[in-house]
Design a protein around this motif. Structure first.
Motif, mmCIF file in Angstrom:
data_model
loop_
_atom_site.group_PDB
_atom_site.id
_atom_site.type_symbol
_atom_site.label_atom_id
_atom_site.label_comp_id
_atom_site.label_asym_id
_atom_site.label_seq_id
_atom_site.Cartn_x
_atom_site.Cartn_y
_atom_site.Cartn_z
ATOM 1 N N ILE A 142 -35.257 -14.867 -61.771
ATOM 2 C CA ILE A 142 -34.484 -15.764 -62.637
ATOM 3 C C ILE A 142 -33.958 -16.949 -61.825
ATOM 4 O O ILE A 142 -34.055 -18.101 -62.257
ATOM 5 N N VAL A 143 -33.438 -16.673 -60.640
ATOM 6 C CA VAL A 143 -32.912 -17.737 -59.784
ATOM 7 C C VAL A 143 -34.036 -18.688 -59.384
ATOM 8 O O VAL A 143 -33.877 -19.914 -59.457
ATOM 9 N N GLU A 177 -27.956 -15.219 -67.372
ATOM 10 C CA GLU A 177 -29.137 -14.384 -67.646
ATOM 11 C C GLU A 177 -29.126 -13.125 -66.795
ATOM 12 O O GLU A 177 -29.432 -12.031 -67.292
ATOM 13 N N SER A 178 -28.784 -13.259 -65.517
ATOM 14 C CA SER A 178 -28.781 -12.113 -64.605
ATOM 15 C C SER A 178 -27.748 -11.081 -65.035
ATOM 16 O O SER A 178 -28.039 -9.881 -65.073
ATOM 17 N N ALA A 179 -26.546 -11.529 -65.362
ATOM 18 C CA ALA A 179 -25.492 -10.602 -65.787
ATOM 19 C C ALA A 179 -25.890 -9.883 -67.073
ATOM 20 O O ALA A 179 -25.647 -8.685 -67.211
ATOM 21 N N ASN A 211 -32.448 -4.139 -60.633
ATOM 22 C CA ASN A 211 -32.846 -5.445 -61.169
ATOM 23 C C ASN A 211 -32.791 -6.572 -60.151
ATOM 24 O O ASN A 211 -32.864 -7.748 -60.522
ATOM 25 N N ARG A 212 -32.689 -6.238 -58.879
ATOM 26 C CA ARG A 212 -32.608 -7.240 -57.814
ATOM 27 C C ARG A 212 -33.780 -8.220 -57.863
ATOM 28 O O ARG A 212 -33.598 -9.434 -57.772
ATOM 29 N N GLU A 260 -27.398 -4.944 -69.819
ATOM 30 C CA GLU A 260 -28.274 -4.238 -70.765
ATOM 31 C C GLU A 260 -28.923 -3.035 -70.108
ATOM 32 O O GLU A 260 -29.015 -1.959 -70.707
ATOM 33 N N TYR A 261 -29.374 -3.191 -68.868
ATOM 34 C CA TYR A 261 -29.988 -2.082 -68.153
ATOM 35 C C TYR A 261 -28.972 -0.947 -67.955
ATOM 36 O O TYR A 261 -29.297 0.228 -68.151
#
Length: 143
Positions: free
Chosen positions: A124-125, A17-19, A117-118, A24-25
């Protein structure tokens, strides 16, 4: 399913999800002027292992991607296969044995996407950790 399987499942999901969010950003937020969309298509999130991923620029899609991202120093351009360079200027052809290119300013949009997006990645984590805790509790109680 063992506890370690549950943990790895949620770690993989958080990384995936993070990647995806960072890629996308990066595709949508950059300084370079998009002409064909190849640079945007070259941004690829890729799983390396069960616990890591990388977002890379696919040089098969956009061979110049690294030059845009990292920039270039001032350099001289000389012809490779001909005796002179040729370009049009005001409807006329111009020729030269070489030209001095001033260099290109870098556009580190991948790094900026990761930095921007940090907090989303941390969220998400955190969410995946909470879900993993619930799944482990359910597995231990036999539900």
């Amino acid at each position: 399913m063992s506890i370690s399987d549950i943990i790895y499942k949620h770690i993989r999901q958080a990384i995936k999800e993070s990647a995806t969010i960072i890629a996308e950003y990066a595709r949508e937020n950059h300084r370079f002027k998009a002409h064909t969309g190849q640079m945007e298509r070259s941004v690829v999130p890729e799983s390396i292992s069960n616990t890591s991923a990388v977002i890379r620029l696919d040089t098969a899609v956009a061979p110049y991607a690294a030059y845009v991202h990292q920039g270039t120093a001032a350099h001289r351009i000389v012809p490779r296969r001909r005796m002179a360079l040729r370009w049009t200027d005001g409807g006329r052809f111009r020729f030269s044995k070489w030209v001095n290119h001033p260099g290109t300013r870098s556009d580190p949009f991948l790094y900026q996407a990761a930095d921007t997006n940090r907090d989303k990645v941390a969220g998400i984590v955190d969410r995946q950790i909470e879900t993993a805790k619930d799944d482990i509790a359910a597995a231990l109680t036999g539900r």
